[in-house]
Design a protein around this motif. Structure first.
Motif, PDB file in Angstrom:
ATOM      1  N   TYR A 125       0.720  -1.152  -0.063  1.00 18.93           N
ATOM      2  CA  TYR A 125       0.062  -0.048   0.015  1.00 18.93           C
ATOM      3  C   TYR A 125       0.897   1.258  -0.088  1.00 18.93           C
ATOM      4  CZ  TYR A 125      -3.276   3.706   1.715  1.00 18.93           C
ATOM      5  OH  TYR A 125      -3.630   4.776   1.852  1.00 18.93           O
ATOM      6  N   GLU A 126       0.529   2.133  -0.912  1.00 19.01           N
ATOM      7  CA  GLU A 126       1.456   3.458  -0.825  1.00 19.01           C
ATOM      8  C   GLU A 126       0.462   4.543  -0.945  1.00 19.01           C
ATOM      9  OE1 GLU A 126       3.973   4.147  -3.880  1.00 19.01           O
ATOM     10  OE2 GLU A 126       4.998   2.118  -3.892  1.00 19.01           O
ATOM     11  N   SER A 127       0.644   5.319   0.244  1.00 14.27           N
ATOM     12  CA  SER A 127      -0.447   6.468   0.282  1.00 14.27           C
ATOM     13  C   SER A 127      -0.022   7.641  -0.472  1.00 14.27           C
ATOM     14  CB  SER A 127      -0.273   6.958   1.926  1.00 14.27           C
ATOM     15  OG  SER A 127       1.457   7.515   1.736  1.00 14.27           O
ATOM     16  N   PRO A 128      -0.676   8.570  -0.874  1.00 18.91           N
ATOM     17  CA  PRO A 128      -0.613   9.689  -1.611  1.00 18.91           C
ATOM     18  C   PRO A 128       0.560  10.441  -1.229  1.00 18.91           C
ATOM     19  CG  PRO A 128      -2.860   9.709  -0.860  1.00 18.91           C
ATOM     20  CD  PRO A 128      -2.232   8.727  -0.294  1.00 18.91           C
ATOM     21  N   ALA A 129       1.138  10.547   0.102  1.00 20.34           N
ATOM     22  CA  ALA A 129       2.142  11.125   0.529  1.00 20.34           C
ATOM     23  C   ALA A 129       3.515  10.290   0.049  1.00 20.34           C
ATOM     24  CB  ALA A 129       2.100  11.344   1.949  1.00 20.34           C
ATOM     25  N   THR A 130       3.269   9.070   0.127  1.00 22.26           N
ATOM     26  CA  THR A 130       4.511   8.127  -0.227  1.00 22.26           C
ATOM     27  C   THR A 130       4.775   8.101  -1.713  1.00 22.26           C
ATOM     28  OG1 THR A 130       3.880   6.523   1.364  1.00 22.26           O
ATOM     29  CG2 THR A 130       5.456   5.692  -0.283  1.00 22.26           C
ATOM     30  N   GLN A 131       3.738   8.340  -2.562  1.00 13.51           N
ATOM     31  CA  GLN A 131       3.476   8.353  -3.840  1.00 13.51           C
ATOM     32  C   GLN A 131       4.232   9.777  -4.199  1.00 13.51           C
ATOM     33  OE1 GLN A 131      -0.106   7.817  -5.297  1.00 13.51           O
ATOM     34  NE2 GLN A 131       0.027   5.643  -5.221  1.00 13.51           N
ATOM     35  N   GLU A 132       3.939  10.864  -3.495  1.00  5.24           N
ATOM     36  CA  GLU A 132       4.551  12.273  -3.914  1.00  5.24           C
ATOM     37  C   GLU A 132       6.129  12.129  -3.528  1.00  5.24           C
ATOM     38  OE1 GLU A 132       4.345  17.067  -2.380  1.00  5.24           O
ATOM     39  OE2 GLU A 132       2.619  15.366  -1.767  1.00  5.24           O
ATOM     40  N   ILE A 133       6.229  11.591  -2.444  1.00  3.13           N
ATOM     41  CA  ILE A 133       7.819  11.596  -2.114  1.00  3.13           C
ATOM     42  C   ILE A 133       8.705  10.679  -3.348  1.00  3.13           C
ATOM     43  CG2 ILE A 133       9.654  10.173  -0.725  1.00  3.13           C
ATOM     44  CD1 ILE A 133       7.359  10.905   1.676  1.00  3.13           C
ATOM     45  N   HIS A 134       7.990   9.583  -3.952  1.00  3.08           N
ATOM     46  CA  HIS A 134       8.806   8.863  -4.833  1.00  3.08           C
ATOM     47  C   HIS A 134       8.896   9.745  -6.159  1.00  3.08           C
ATOM     48  CE1 HIS A 134       9.378   5.002  -2.797  1.00  3.08           C
ATOM     49  NE2 HIS A 134       7.940   5.070  -2.691  1.00  3.08           N
ATOM     50  N   GLN A 135       7.700  10.725  -6.308  1.00  4.55           N
ATOM     51  CA  GLN A 135       7.982  11.344  -7.568  1.00  4.55           C
ATOM     52  C   GLN A 135       8.815  12.529  -7.366  1.00  4.55           C
ATOM     53  OE1 GLN A 135       3.742  12.967  -7.845  1.00  4.55           O
ATOM     54  NE2 GLN A 135       3.167  10.946  -8.988  1.00  4.55           N
ATOM     55  N   ARG A 136       9.225  13.065  -6.186  1.00  4.09           N
ATOM     56  CA  ARG A 136       9.901  14.205  -5.958  1.00  4.09           C
ATOM     57  C   ARG A 136      11.298  13.570  -6.091  1.00  4.09           C
ATOM     58  NH1 ARG A 136       8.101  19.129  -2.472  1.00  4.09           N
ATOM     59  NH2 ARG A 136       5.695  19.102  -3.094  1.00  4.09           N
ATOM     60  N   LEU A 137      11.533  12.229  -5.551  1.00  5.10           N
ATOM     61  CA  LEU A 137      12.969  11.748  -5.400  1.00  5.10           C
ATOM     62  C   LEU A 137      13.259  11.580  -6.955  1.00  5.10           C
ATOM     63  CD1 LEU A 137      13.166   9.265  -2.417  1.00  5.10           C
ATOM     64  CD2 LEU A 137      14.468  11.015  -2.827  1.00  5.10           C
ATOM     65  N   ALA A 138      12.554  10.937  -7.801  1.00  3.14           N
ATOM     66  CA  ALA A 138      12.622  10.720  -9.298  1.00  3.14           C
ATOM     67  C   ALA A 138      12.926  12.065  -9.881  1.00  3.14           C
ATOM     68  CB  ALA A 138      11.405  10.004  -9.926  1.00  3.14           C
ATOM     69  N   SER A 139      12.203  13.098  -9.584  1.00  6.22           N
ATOM     70  CA  SER A 139      12.355  14.352 -10.189  1.00  6.22           C
ATOM     71  C   SER A 139      13.946  14.909  -9.593  1.00  6.22           C
ATOM     72  CB  SER A 139      11.635  15.403  -9.812  1.00  6.22           C
ATOM     73  OG  SER A 139      11.794  16.618 -10.292  1.00  6.22           O
ATOM     74  N   LEU A 140      14.336  14.648  -8.437  1.00  4.86           N
ATOM     75  CA  LEU A 140      15.672  15.166  -8.082  1.00  4.86           C
ATOM     76  C   LEU A 140      16.790  14.289  -8.790  1.00  4.86           C
ATOM     77  CD1 LEU A 140      17.009  16.757  -5.981  1.00  4.86           C
ATOM     78  CD2 LEU A 140      16.773  15.251  -4.329  1.00  4.86           C
ATOM     79  N   LYS A 141      16.596  13.120  -8.849  1.00  4.62           N
ATOM     80  CA  LYS A 141      17.415  12.209  -9.567  1.00  4.62           C
ATOM     81  C   LYS A 141      17.829  12.894 -10.980  1.00  4.62           C
ATOM     82  CE  LYS A 141      16.985   8.144  -6.700  1.00  4.62           C
ATOM     83  NZ  LYS A 141      16.581   6.675  -6.697  1.00  4.62           N
TER      84      LYS A 141
END
Length: 85
Positions: free
Chosen positions: A17-33
């Protein structure tokens, strides 16, 4: 009463289960990379542009630069070794 075995790994699974906050963190990390990768590519491009320009004005520039860099690095390592002794 059975003896507990402490060295066996637990068979617990974390739910996917991924909460919306977790999804946002993953998106921001991908953007940062992606941004970091782009930055390093731009720095490489700028470095090679400078090297190419300097080679036009002063043939052999890059060879002398790398020779000086290697010598400076060896001196640095010798100084660090002397400080530790």
């Amino acid at each position: 009463m059975p003896n507990p075995i402490f060295n066996q790994p637990l068979d617990r699974k974390v739910p996917a289960y991924e909460s919306p906050a977790t999804q946002e963190i993953h998106q921001r990390l991908a953007s940062l990379k992606k941004s970091q990768t782009m930055l390093y590519r731009m720095m490489n491009l700028e470095t090679w542009a400078i090297v190419g320009t300097m080679e036009e004005f002063d043939p052999g520039f890059w060879n002398r630069f790398m020779t000086n860099r290697q010598l400076a690095f060896k001196n640095f390592l010798a100084q660090k070794k002397a400080q530790r002794s």
